[in-house]
Write a protein that holds these residues in place. Structure first.
Motif, PDB file in Angstrom:
ATOM      1  N   ASP A   6      -6.760   4.496   2.862  1.00  0.00           N
ATOM      2  CA  ASP A   6      -7.294   3.247   3.418  1.00  0.00           C
ATOM      3  C   ASP A   6      -8.354   3.543   4.475  1.00  0.00           C
ATOM      4  OD1 ASP A   6      -7.095   0.235   3.690  1.00  0.00           O
ATOM      5  OD2 ASP A   6      -6.776   0.898   5.769  1.00  0.00           O
ATOM      6  N   ILE A   7      -9.554   3.148   4.171  1.00  0.00           N
ATOM      7  CA  ILE A   7     -10.673   3.549   5.039  1.00  0.00           C
ATOM      8  C   ILE A   7     -10.565   2.924   6.430  1.00  0.00           C
ATOM      9  CG2 ILE A   7     -12.183   1.735   4.120  1.00  0.00           C
ATOM     10  CD1 ILE A   7     -14.522   3.676   4.540  1.00  0.00           C
ATOM     11  N   GLU A   8     -10.108   1.682   6.493  1.00  0.00           N
ATOM     12  CA  GLU A   8     -10.048   1.004   7.792  1.00  0.00           C
ATOM     13  C   GLU A   8      -9.040   1.710   8.708  1.00  0.00           C
ATOM     14  OE1 GLU A   8      -9.878  -3.243   7.515  1.00  0.00           O
ATOM     15  OE2 GLU A   8      -9.520  -3.440   9.679  1.00  0.00           O
ATOM     16  N   LEU A   9      -7.873   1.995   8.183  1.00  0.00           N
ATOM     17  CA  LEU A   9      -6.850   2.673   8.967  1.00  0.00           C
ATOM     18  C   LEU A   9      -7.343   4.048   9.412  1.00  0.00           C
ATOM     19  CD1 LEU A   9      -3.981   2.419  10.048  1.00  0.00           C
ATOM     20  CD2 LEU A   9      -3.126   3.419   7.931  1.00  0.00           C
ATOM     21  N   ARG A  10      -8.040   4.724   8.504  1.00  0.00           N
ATOM     22  CA  ARG A  10      -8.517   6.068   8.795  1.00  0.00           C
ATOM     23  C   ARG A  10      -9.541   6.039   9.940  1.00  0.00           C
ATOM     24  NH1 ARG A  10     -10.465   7.594   3.539  1.00  0.00           N
ATOM     25  NH2 ARG A  10     -12.582   7.628   4.365  1.00  0.00           N
ATOM     26  N   ILE A  11     -10.452   5.092   9.858  1.00  0.00           N
ATOM     27  CA  ILE A  11     -11.507   5.026  10.886  1.00  0.00           C
ATOM     28  C   ILE A  11     -10.939   4.595  12.237  1.00  0.00           C
ATOM     29  CG2 ILE A  11     -13.574   3.761  11.573  1.00  0.00           C
ATOM     30  CD1 ILE A  11     -14.483   3.877   8.685  1.00  0.00           C
ATOM     31  N   LEU A  12     -10.067   3.617  12.209  1.00  0.00           N
ATOM     32  CA  LEU A  12      -9.450   3.171  13.464  1.00  0.00           C
ATOM     33  C   LEU A  12      -8.699   4.331  14.125  1.00  0.00           C
ATOM     34  CD1 LEU A  12      -8.036  -0.341  12.463  1.00  0.00           C
ATOM     35  CD2 LEU A  12      -9.710   0.088  14.268  1.00  0.00           C
ATOM     36  N   SER A  13      -7.985   5.094  13.305  1.00  0.00           N
ATOM     37  CA  SER A  13      -7.191   6.198  13.862  1.00  0.00           C
ATOM     38  C   SER A  13      -8.088   7.269  14.461  1.00  0.00           C
ATOM     39  CB  SER A  13      -6.310   6.810  12.768  1.00  0.00           C
ATOM     40  OG  SER A  13      -5.429   5.827  12.279  1.00  0.00           O
ATOM     41  N   ASN A  14      -9.183   7.516  13.821  1.00  0.00           N
ATOM     42  CA  ASN A  14     -10.120   8.502  14.345  1.00  0.00           C
ATOM     43  C   ASN A  14     -10.681   8.050  15.697  1.00  0.00           C
ATOM     44  OD1 ASN A  14     -11.828  10.893  14.162  1.00  0.00           O
ATOM     45  ND2 ASN A  14     -13.489   9.403  13.972  1.00  0.00           N
ATOM     46  N   LYS A  15     -11.048   6.784  15.778  1.00  0.00           N
ATOM     47  CA  LYS A  15     -11.569   6.266  17.044  1.00  0.00           C
ATOM     48  C   LYS A  15     -10.523   6.340  18.151  1.00  0.00           C
ATOM     49  CE  LYS A  15     -15.116   3.298  15.126  1.00  0.00           C
ATOM     50  NZ  LYS A  15     -15.529   1.954  14.703  1.00  0.00           N
ATOM     51  N   PHE A  16      -9.300   6.011  17.788  1.00  0.00           N
ATOM     52  CA  PHE A  16      -8.211   6.038  18.763  1.00  0.00           C
ATOM     53  C   PHE A  16      -8.025   7.449  19.317  1.00  0.00           C
ATOM     54  CE2 PHE A  16      -3.715   6.641  19.760  1.00  0.00           C
ATOM     55  CZ  PHE A  16      -3.451   5.554  20.576  1.00  0.00           C
ATOM     56  N   LEU A  17      -7.996   8.432  18.419  1.00  0.00           N
ATOM     57  CA  LEU A  17      -7.678   9.796  18.849  1.00  0.00           C
ATOM     58  C   LEU A  17      -8.811  10.423  19.635  1.00  0.00           C
ATOM     59  CD1 LEU A  17      -5.855  11.037  15.654  1.00  0.00           C
ATOM     60  CD2 LEU A  17      -4.843  10.734  17.927  1.00  0.00           C
ATOM     61  N   ASN A  18     -10.047  10.108  19.264  1.00  0.00           N
ATOM     62  CA  ASN A  18     -11.162  10.725  19.968  1.00  0.00           C
ATOM     63  C   ASN A  18     -11.774   9.808  21.012  1.00  0.00           C
ATOM     64  OD1 ASN A  18     -11.143  13.311  18.751  1.00  0.00           O
ATOM     65  ND2 ASN A  18     -11.721  12.258  16.855  1.00  0.00           N
ATOM     66  N   ARG A  19     -11.010   8.789  21.355  1.00  0.00           N
ATOM     67  CA  ARG A  19     -11.411   7.891  22.449  1.00  0.00           C
ATOM     68  C   ARG A  19     -12.809   7.308  22.246  1.00  0.00           C
ATOM     69  NH1 ARG A  19     -13.560   8.015  27.761  1.00  0.00           N
ATOM     70  NH2 ARG A  19     -12.556   6.442  29.057  1.00  0.00           N
ATOM     71  N   TYR A  30       0.853  -1.182   0.000  1.00  0.00           N
ATOM     72  CA  TYR A  30       0.000   0.000   0.000  1.00  0.00           C
ATOM     73  C   TYR A  30       0.894   1.238   0.000  1.00  0.00           C
ATOM     74  CZ  TYR A  30      -2.925   3.619   2.232  1.00  0.00           C
ATOM     75  OH  TYR A  30      -3.583   4.783   2.557  1.00  0.00           O
ATOM     76  N   HIS A  31       0.484   2.266  -0.738  1.00  0.00           N
ATOM     77  CA  HIS A  31       1.277   3.487  -0.752  1.00  0.00           C
ATOM     78  C   HIS A  31       0.797   4.467   0.330  1.00  0.00           C
ATOM     79  CE1 HIS A  31       3.764   6.743  -2.119  1.00  0.00           C
ATOM     80  NE2 HIS A  31       2.682   7.520  -2.111  1.00  0.00           N
ATOM     81  N   PHE A  32       1.589   4.588   1.384  1.00  0.00           N
ATOM     82  CA  PHE A  32       1.242   5.498   2.477  1.00  0.00           C
ATOM     83  C   PHE A  32       1.524   6.946   2.094  1.00  0.00           C
ATOM     84  CE2 PHE A  32       1.778   1.584   4.908  1.00  0.00           C
ATOM     85  CZ  PHE A  32       0.804   1.677   5.880  1.00  0.00           C
ATOM     86  N   LYS A  33       0.590   7.829   2.378  1.00  0.00           N
ATOM     87  CA  LYS A  33       0.915   9.261   2.306  1.00  0.00           C
ATOM     88  C   LYS A  33       1.842   9.639   3.465  1.00  0.00           C
ATOM     89  CE  LYS A  33      -3.462  10.702   0.266  1.00  0.00           C
ATOM     90  NZ  LYS A  33      -4.776  11.319   0.582  1.00  0.00           N
ATOM     91  N   THR A  34       1.547   9.053   4.619  1.00  0.00           N
ATOM     92  CA  THR A  34       2.355   9.286   5.811  1.00  0.00           C
ATOM     93  C   THR A  34       3.759   8.717   5.600  1.00  0.00           C
ATOM     94  OG1 THR A  34       0.316   8.918   7.060  1.00  0.00           O
ATOM     95  CG2 THR A  34       2.391   8.883   8.302  1.00  0.00           C
ATOM     96  N   ASN A  35       4.728   9.464   6.077  1.00  0.00           N
ATOM     97  CA  ASN A  35       6.113   8.999   5.975  1.00  0.00           C
ATOM     98  C   ASN A  35       6.393   7.942   7.044  1.00  0.00           C
ATOM     99  OD1 ASN A  35       8.854   8.644   6.141  1.00  0.00           O
ATOM    100  ND2 ASN A  35       9.338  10.801   5.750  1.00  0.00           N
ATOM    101  N   LEU A  36       6.470   6.680   6.637  1.00  0.00           N
ATOM    102  CA  LEU A  36       6.688   5.581   7.594  1.00  0.00           C
ATOM    103  C   LEU A  36       8.065   4.946   7.450  1.00  0.00           C
ATOM    104  CD1 LEU A  36       3.326   3.573   7.839  1.00  0.00           C
ATOM    105  CD2 LEU A  36       4.286   5.208   9.437  1.00  0.00           C
TER     106      LEU A  36
END
Lengths: 395, 395, 395, 395
Positions: free
Chosen positions: C294-307, C252-258
């Protein structure tokens, strides 16, 4: 070397490392301190403050031990013998206190430091233990207690404006009264201790903690030790002691057996009798006074035992009605009437035992020059708690 | 009514009783406070001080709740609606803080109280929850935050010289730094709270505790919040913020994605962007700055991350060598050179929000008239911590 | 010898006496521990538990130092060099932890003890400082971490069923969560430590305190570390890590620098990259994932950040409705569904590192033989916290 | 309604809200509890444990008050009158204790609960105050003390296996001995309290804290209350009491005035005499016994006062030499020889006052079924502290 500990809520443990300390604790004269409360009348206000001078003496010893463990300058400056002098002085400094000490001293004209030295130097178990360690030990300790200046460093540590005695009682009395005031950071203060020219000084970095310590001391005096209700209790006790004295002087025939007290008062060198007199002895006498013929003694004792405390008016808050009432009470022969003024300087900036501060550049300053807070504080804290204490006499 | 608790080392429990409070805590804007540390640079000196503004906000709320529970005058004076205004104001008072707040505010010219109100009044989850309870609630809370004087009692309680905010942060910061200074007896202070003429006053009996509170505040500022090492860290951060600002203004092309920050700085009403900016965001940027072309930003970021703190000279203790060194540093363009003077009045005796004392005879006095300690103290505590902070630039 | 201290709420002070310890603390790899929280998900339940592994490492060191100060047998048994080995091992034992450690280890198959040794032995500042003191030091410390049995006494002290590591984290985590459970009397346990046949034993008199310690450990695991809400948070994080892993494996091509993470995962010997990865790095990535395709990563990250935590059903208390619900969830591809079973033996009575008790008559017994409480307790405390964790996927 | 507080280190404040409670505290019979220590012999081992039954009684009252404040089920279940019954029962439950209570009860065959009820129902100040509030109050309180089952909820709260009495003494005795064991989270336990079918139950979530409470109780008994040195002191006291009893029965002529004691022993309904007997009275007698003709009484009293404690051998650790010594001591008429076996169940799982647990699904279980820890623990904690206490008689 021994390795005994006492569990202690303030320091975790009180660690006994020298045989001589262990033996001193087991003497009859030191065990007596278990039967002399630290804060006589204060427990009438702070109901948990039932701790005794035995604990405070152990605590003062422990702080001295921690100085030897953590303060390099002291560790290096003192010889092995001097270390023992220091530890014993800390342990024994309150040995001569009488029951309900301050009232006893005031009425019967007994000085607890002088009595401490009589016990250390007299024919006592304590004296025997000390001599067994070193023939000079009793004299050297008594020179510390009497501030003779022979061991300057030790005197600074045991008895100055910032010493192991005062630090322990602030910490301990705060723990047992539940007053938040007494929280001082003694470890930080110890970290600042250094020696220059044979005297104890404190590094500039520990000044905030010293400021805090002085503020604690100030508050403990005015809010705890001098609490009006505690004063009323002390004054009631003074009246009892004064009545005993008067009756003895007037050859009143006591039903209660007071031989021990009378012997001790007649001869201040009779250390054997003195150490028999403790809170238990006095409480027993007062119980027995309920059956005396002297009405005043009988009534005072009843009030003492059933906590019918003397009344008071706080002059700071006196209303006009209060002022009128006071005028009447003053003239009324049926009333005890006492004008009670107590005050304590949190820091005495005038005499010559100033706390000295060492600057990073090795300059030495008086605390009061260094800290504007302490300066302002000591000049304005000469507060006086003034109350009128009164009580109808024959009721 | 709900019955939820948070375990808290300071109060035992933080007790949530109103549904609206529970919902506010769950909002995105309030949860963000988990990601903003309470004491940014202080944790460089006191390693445990990692607690966040979320905890402090809950704690401030809890103290407000205890005021409503224990202070009869307040309980009786406030309507049910006003109680909710009070509790919400206490909970939300720090909502607008930015990451590493004081540096951020100073460099980017953002005021946290104004931002708090923008969040309360703007298109946010917080605003929605408040309105759901009562349409006026957002405006009424923001009037408290802005000191508009509409609810005097609540303003006294939330934001004065002796309020639930200050009491909580002293207690909490002391717990997490391990500083003994912060020990204040908040229960006793609450016991002294009364209302007269629609203002909060304190009974004379609680003055010793207020004196203690002011001394704590004084010490926490000079020993903890303004510790030279904490200052060095803050100043390093300011240099980073200032460099970011300079580069943005000069159209430097960042490799790091700074869109959010730039959007927020360009439009202070863009609350949505502002609340995305927190410690995590800034830390991420700084990590990424290690790969920027701008050498100054790169080097500063490296020092920040690896704790190569700026150096300092404390002017109180400066030696002759130090003075010479300072003269050289001042002229050297290869060095950052900052004259850092910070001071805080523990008690502001001049402005018109004096702490008022109620005497038993119902007279009212300013604290400073009543307490010679506070008088002396406030007039001499305008201490300034002066240090020279310096660091070689391109190393 | 140096004389530096860190203020610490648990021990009062952490005292640094060796130059080598001071230098280790200043290394980049040790400072990194400031950016790795001690209890990742636990702060979602206990809001004050924001402390980091830096503090715990200092605390473990301090307990080791106190062992050397107070436990005569250890003081006498170790050479000066071995004392340094002991202190350094205690300080460095957690060096290799990754961000949100347990999830990271589980998903990316990294072992923190192995990583600790890679840092100690690799081309790092820590390694340089150790070698400067003594060429053998890195190897000797890593032999302790790897339990090679070269220094039995030190291994017993640093890593056994009753060691300085466990005692510090119980005390520290209890302080910061506010859980009363963790109160253990470590001074009393230290007082019981003795050496026989080159192993650490405990005197029979300290058994009650050891029982108390084991009970604390038991409660901290089940009430704090394994709290269902903390577990939900950990599992959410695992899902994020697992998704990252999956996406990397599928190019997968990440926009984020990993780059850093990928480099580190590809080469576990790349210590330089590994130590760049900390909570700050991961949090920054997750913030940036909000903008990934990636929708799954995006949604998981949102849940993580906003508890928005995953939900759970506690199986101990499951109702019939719950059981039905679970059956449905299990089959529903739109849901994450995890059966989470965690358990921890408070005391492992089977393997061969039993706590050994020394009787006054010099007989040695296993703790479990000596204490019927511990016997009963370890045989019945193999409790399992079983919960079903679930969450709708694309919402 | 009144609003008086006592400062207390355990709860911050003890809050008095009812006039009747204030008046009860001021009675002669309640004030007497100031002169009866909570832990007689224990202060020989833990030097700070000088607190009295007055404090414990206030603390038990305060916990009862907190139950009424925080436990909704109780607040709602009790009428205003029953609340007063509850508070008074908590306050007065220890009124009938004698001096050095357990020895006194054992030798003189006095039961403290029976004496409590005689004081409540007899011609006393306490009785008068209670009747003034409500004519039925003395009878209702005494029915609680006597476990008559009239008020089940109140009996559960005041006198069961998990009641306000036990919680207070664990907390208080731990504070004053400095033992870490007693730290229990009483607020959490209170949070778990609910009522079903007119009985007190605990929610499953509070079980870990109940486990902790039982472990604390276990340790306090075996490490503190039953400490061998404390036992030696108690046994010495028993010997004194037994000697007094023997001498009275044999018409020995006491020089010491023992009228009060004799009157009280001859007539257990003579409450007036009984309440005159306290620690002060007994201590006074023992001091006076130093001058008695009876040599045994004289020698015992001397040992008691100067803390020459009886010696002991702990049977768990007895060496062969010890066994031989015991055989000799047993036969030697010149020695006191006592086989002392004490034991206490931390939790009695057999009788019918089991702690009941409420599950989320409203099922009710016995604690022991719910908690494998408690099950294992109660079945294996019937430990016995066995020591041989001995002392040469006429020395």
């Amino acid at each position: 070397m021994v390795n005994t500990v006492f569990r202690d809520p303030i320091y975790g443990y009180i660690r006994i490392e020298y045989e001589v300390i262990k033996k001193l604790i087991d003497t009859k004269e030191f065990q007596r301190l278990r039967r002399i409360k630290q804060l006589s009348g204060v427990s009438m206000v702070f109901h948990m403050a039932e701790h005794n001078r035995f604990s405070h003496s152990l605590g003062t010893y422990e702080l001295a031990r921690e100085v030897l463990e953590h303060v390099n300058d002291v560790k290096n400056a003192l010889t092995e013998y001097e270390k023992v002098v220091f530890l014993c002085s800390a342990l024994l400094h309150d040995l001569g206190h009488g029951p309900y000490s301050h009232s006893y001293e005031d009425i019967f004209l007994v000085n607890h430091e002088i009595m401490t030295n009589k016990i250390i130097l007299g024919d006592t178990e304590v004296n025997k233990v000390l001599k067994e360690y070193n023939d000079n030990l009793p004299n050297d300790i008594s020179s510390i207690i009497a501030h003779e200046g022979k061991y300057e460093i030790i005197e600074d540590l045991v008895s100055s404006q910032l010493d192991v005695d005062r630090m322990d009682y602030l910490l301990r009395d705060a723990y047992f009264t539940g007053a938040a005031f007494g929280e001082i950071d003694y470890e930080k203060i110890l970290r600042g201790m250094v020696i220059r020219n044979n005297r104890i000084l404190f590094k500039a970095t520990s000044v905030p903690n010293i400021e805090d310590y002085l503020m604690s001391r100030y508050h403990m005096y005015y809010q705890v030790y001098y609490h009006p209700v505690a004063r009323c209790y002390e004054i009631m006790l003074e009246k009892i002691y004064a009545r005993i004295k008067y009756l003895i002087e007037n050859n009143y025939h006591f039903k209660t057996n007071l031989n021990l007290l009378i012997k001790s008062l007649n001869n201040k060198d009779d250390v054997k009798s003195y150490v028999e007199i403790d809170d238990v002895y006095i409480n027993g006498c007062i119980k027995s006074f309920l059956y005396e013929d002297d009405i005043e003694l009988r009534i005072l004792s009843n009030k003492f035992l059933n906590r019918r405390l003397f009344k008071y008016i706080d002059l700071r808050f006196a209303s006009n009605d209060d002022i009128e009432k006071i005028a009447l009470l003053k003239e009324n022969p049926n009333y005890y009437y006492i004008e009670d003024n107590v005050s304590k300087e949190a820091y005495s900036y005038k005499n010559n035992d100033q706390i000295k501060i060492l600057l990073p550049n090795e300059k030495i300053m008086d605390l009061i020059e260094f800290s504007p807070i302490v300066e302002a504080f000591s000049k304005s804290s000469s507060k006086i708690n003034s109350i009128i204490v009164y009580e109808e006499k024959y009721v």
